[in-house]
Design an enzyme around this catalytic site. Structure first.
Site, PDB file in Angstrom:
ATOM      1  CD  GLU A 288      -2.992  -1.311   2.064  1.00 22.38           C
ATOM      2  OE1 GLU A 288      -2.860  -0.822   3.329  1.00 22.38           O
ATOM      3  OE2 GLU A 288      -3.946  -2.037   1.905  1.00 22.38           O
ATOM      4  CG  ASP A 367      -7.312  -5.565   4.839  1.00 23.54           C
ATOM      5  OD1 ASP A 367      -6.886  -5.800   6.053  1.00 23.54           O
ATOM      6  OD2 ASP A 367      -7.244  -4.408   4.436  1.00 23.54           O
ATOM      7  CD  GLU A 395      -9.902  -1.510   8.028  1.00 26.46           C
ATOM      8  OE1 GLU A 395      -8.764  -2.020   8.646  1.00 26.46           O
ATOM      9  OE2 GLU A 395      -9.813  -0.949   6.996  1.00 26.46           O
TER      10      GLU A 395
HETATM   11  C1  GCU Z   1      -6.121  -2.254   5.942  1.00 26.44           C
HETATM   12  C2  GCU Z   1      -6.652  -1.061   6.351  1.00 26.44           C
HETATM   13  C3  GCU Z   1      -5.214   0.176   6.296  1.00 26.44           C
HETATM   14  C4  GCU Z   1      -3.984  -0.586   7.099  1.00 26.44           C
HETATM   15  C5  GCU Z   1      -3.669  -1.958   6.327  1.00 26.44           C
HETATM   16  C6  GCU Z   1      -2.546  -2.653   7.109  1.00 26.44           C
HETATM   17  O1  GCU Z   1      -6.048  -1.978   4.502  1.00 26.44           O
HETATM   18  O2  GCU Z   1      -7.671  -0.248   5.978  1.00 26.44           O
HETATM   19  O3  GCU Z   1      -5.631   1.161   7.347  1.00 26.44           O
HETATM   20  O4  GCU Z   1      -2.931   0.358   7.026  1.00 26.44           O
HETATM   21  O5  GCU Z   1      -5.039  -2.775   6.426  1.00 26.44           O
HETATM   22  O6  GCU Z   1      -2.905  -3.533   7.625  1.00 26.44           O
HETATM   23  O7  GCU Z   1      -1.590  -2.589   6.633  1.00 26.44           O
END
Ligand code: GCU
Length: 682
Positions: A288, A367, A395
């Site tokens: 990400e 996730d 979440e």
């Molecule tokens: C999910 C979450 C993010 C987080 C990511 C992770 O995608 O929405 O906020 O950073 O997981 O676990 O790195």
């Protein structure tokens, strides 16, 4: 006086202490180790609240009954006749026994180490408050997992990524907070459930947080470490893989570059000057948009090992996350499958990680959805330390507005049989390291606490933190017994209260699943904040999160025969079970198969009718939760009662919204009517 909501399961109220009274006039202790001092402080505090007693602390044996507190080592100089069955207790383990010293009865709390003593004290207090009688008290217990860790996704500005219970208790205005008294209260809660590590900052390490590992912040970070240390909890930091470039003056963060290695070595040495028992680093790399070894053409073992080498001389660990996937895919391309990514990235590296690296794997391949299969990486990494990553913060499971007791889900995950070494190769055995004889292993949970009054926003979400600790300590416990234990400790012994709350907790995950995304498909949430329904919120995005619903059918074909081939990542017989539509469990059907809406489930219902039924039921059952709760008015703490009621009302609204949006969505797609003719908006 602190509120009940704040004290959580450490209220020490409404318990009968009769049989224990006699032991509680004296505590004998010889050690002056700081953690033993904490244990004594906690024991005194607990006994004082429970029986209004001020036990005398002695370093010699009194003439009448007493409590002995010490390690196995301390015991050597005593005349107590303690038989420990398991010869050596496990690391952090403890024993509580009633023994004799001459004619005197002694309640002995013995730890394998100082932490074990502290856990023994909390065990005793818990046992008294759970109403266990003196002759049920004896125990020899040790943790199933060496690493029992909480990850905080806290940012220095005080915000918490995916936090639903206020702001950070550690950070504010880009500084560590001055007053750490709340951190101490938190450390007590964590130690009481056996947690022994805390990562302070978010896995997404931004500009300011990158500097947490430098002199700028270490004096303050070490103040936090000082608080946790007294409770046997090590602290860890999330790091930015590109730190040598961003805050050093290097042109590269290439893990094989000598200058980079040296930079990290010096950073680590400096950290240990401030925090001699520093736990280590947590790393989200090449995930990400976070930097990582891929930028330099290196693999994840090379990245992790470079840090591990720096930490190794100090006894530190690297938690390296397996959450690595392409988050820039084209939804048009149906051959792409995000679920396959972690395995594809890490399986080829098995055996290449240093022995102080722990691969931290999310429980599912996607996730933290309400329903996913267990990640096939568990059992696939045979020569790598692994840890299971769970999300305590809700979440995707209701954001601490909706009730969702998670130990029921976690237990399924821990019990899941990977068949990695034949039948009985459960995830629990994989992650504690015993299946493959690994040195380190454990369970990690993303925190659900903040500076809200009740820590967790929804007071009943405290049960998730409690349950996390208890399962990390002992995955053999049942979610129901954990729920009962937590309810008694938090709300006392009224039968109606216990039965009501336990039944609400135990039903809550199913209820939540019913009114949200059906049959394992996931992701029907509003993009960004992830609360509330949006069936196509992630359907045309770049995140790899699709369900492919059209007018004929829905689901992701992940079979080898006709789909992405994901099922092949599992061992037999699991691979075939998922591959074959006849044996694939209903609740995961749409995760593995694309089927017509008229496909018949094992329950005998069609997929479309199942969707309608569960959504009507889920919304009704959400209303039922509130009705149950209302029967407890006057029987429990008012403030907690009101806080929960307010959230149950939000949950009902949310459930109705989900019901109607999802049902309407599918009705419009299919034109198929509900066989019971209930109201579906057109
Ligand atoms: C999910 C979450 C993010 C987080 C990511 C992770 O995608 O929405 O906020 O950073 O997981 O676990 O790195």
């Amino acid at each position: 006086k602190k509120s009940k909501a704040y004290n959580c399961w450490l209220n020490y109220e409404n318990c009968s202490v009769g049989e224990y009274q006699d032991f509680c006039n004296y505590i004998k202790v010889k050690s002056t180790h700081p953690i033993i001092n904490t244990a004594i402080e906690e024991l005194k505090f607990g006994l004082n609240k429970l029986m209004k007693k001020e036990p005398l602390i002695l370093n010699y044996s009194p003439k009448s009954s007493y409590i002995f507190v010490g390690t196995l080592e301390d015991l050597k100089n005593e005349k107590l006749d303690v038989q420990i069955k398991n010869e050596i207790l496990k690391e952090d383990g403890f024993a509580v026994k009633i023994v004799k010293e001459g004619d005197t009865d002694v309640l002995a709390i013995i730890g394998q180490n100082e932490k074990g003593v502290l856990y023994g004290v909390f065990y005793l207090l818990r046992a008294i408050c759970s109403g266990n009688s003196l002759n049920e008290i004896e125990i020899e217990d040790g943790p199933y997992n060496l690493l029992r860790i909480i990850n905080h996704w806290d940012n220095l500005n005080g915000e918490i990524e995916r936090g639903y219970a206020g702001q950070s208790i550690f950070f504010k205005d880009n500084k560590v907070v001055e007053d750490l008294s709340r951190v101490k209260d938190y450390a007590r809660l964590l130690a009481s459930i056996g947690i022994n590590g805390v990562v302070l900052n978010n896995v997404n390490v931004h500009k300011y947080e990158t500097e947490l590992i430098t002199d700028k912040f270490l004096p303050d970070v070490s103040r936090i470490a000082d608080v946790f240390r007294l409770y046997g909890i090590k602290i860890y930091l999330s790091i930015n893989f590109a730190a040598p470039v961003e805050i050093g003056d290097l042109p590269t963060a290439d893990p094989l570059d000598e200058r980079v290695k040296k930079w990290w070595k010096e950073i680590v040495e400096n950290i240990y000057r401030y925090i001699p028992d520093f736990g280590g680093f947590l790393v989200k790399a090449d995930s990400e948009f976070r930097p990582g070894p891929f930028t330099y053409g290196r693999n994840h073992a090379e990245g992790a090992n470079m840090l591990a080498e720096a930490l190794k001389p100090h006894g530190g660990l690297v938690f390296w996350r397996a959450f690595v996937y392409n988050c820039m895919v084209d939804w048009r391309d149906r051959t792409q499958d995000r679920a396959k990514a972690a395995y594809e990235n890490f399986k080829p590296l098995d055996g290449q990680f240093m022995d102080n690296v722990v691969l931290q794997i999310k429980y599912g391949p996607m996730d933290f959805q309400i329903r996913e299969p267990v990640s096939p990486l568990f059992g696939a990494m045979e020569k790598t330390n692994v840890a299971l990553e769970l999300q305590i913060t809700q979440e995707y499971t209701g954001q601490q507005k909706d009730l969702c007791y998670l130990p029921t889900m976690w237990k399924e995950i821990l019990d899941f049989d990977t068949y990695a070494k034949g039948k009985g190769s459960t995830v629990a055995k994989v992650v504690n390291g015993s299946l493959f004889g690994m040195k380190y292993g454990g369970i990690v949970g993303v925190s659900n606490i903040g500076d809200s009054k009740s820590w967790t926003g929804h007071p009943l979400a405290q049960a998730n933190l409690y349950g996390f600790g208890r399962l990390a300590w002992n995955p053999l416990l049942s979610p129901k017994e954990i729920a009962e234990e937590w309810t008694k400790l938090t709300f006392g012994h009224d039968e109606q209260v216990i039965n009501t709350i336990v039944s609400m907790l135990m039903a809550s995950r199913d209820i939540y699943e019913k009114y949200t995304a059906p049959l394992g498909v996931g992701w029907m949430v509003n993009p960004g904040h992830h609360y509330g329904p949006n069936p196509e919120g992630y359907e045309y995005s770049h995140w790899g999160t699709y369900h492919y619903a059209d007018y004929k059918g829905i689901g992701v074909d992940r079979t080898v025969a006709t789909g992405t081939g994901y099922t092949a990542q599992y061992k037999e017989p699991i691979a075939s079970m998922y591959e074959n539509i006849e044996t694939c469990p209903d609740e995961l059907l749409l995760f593995f198969h694309h089927v017509p809406y008229t496909h018949k489930l094992k329950s005998g219902k069609t997929v479309i009718q199942h969707i309608y039924d569960t959504h009507f039921e889920g919304a009704e059952e959400a209303k039922g939760l509130k009705e149950k709760w209302l029967t407890l008015r006057g029987k429990i703490d008012e403030e907690i009662f009101e806080m929960v009621l307010e959230r149950l009302e939000m949950q009902i609204k949310n459930a109705i919204e989900w019901r109607d949006v999802v049902n309407t969505y599918f009705y419009r797609k299919t034109g198929i009517r509900d066989v019971h003719n209930r109201k579906i908006y057109e």
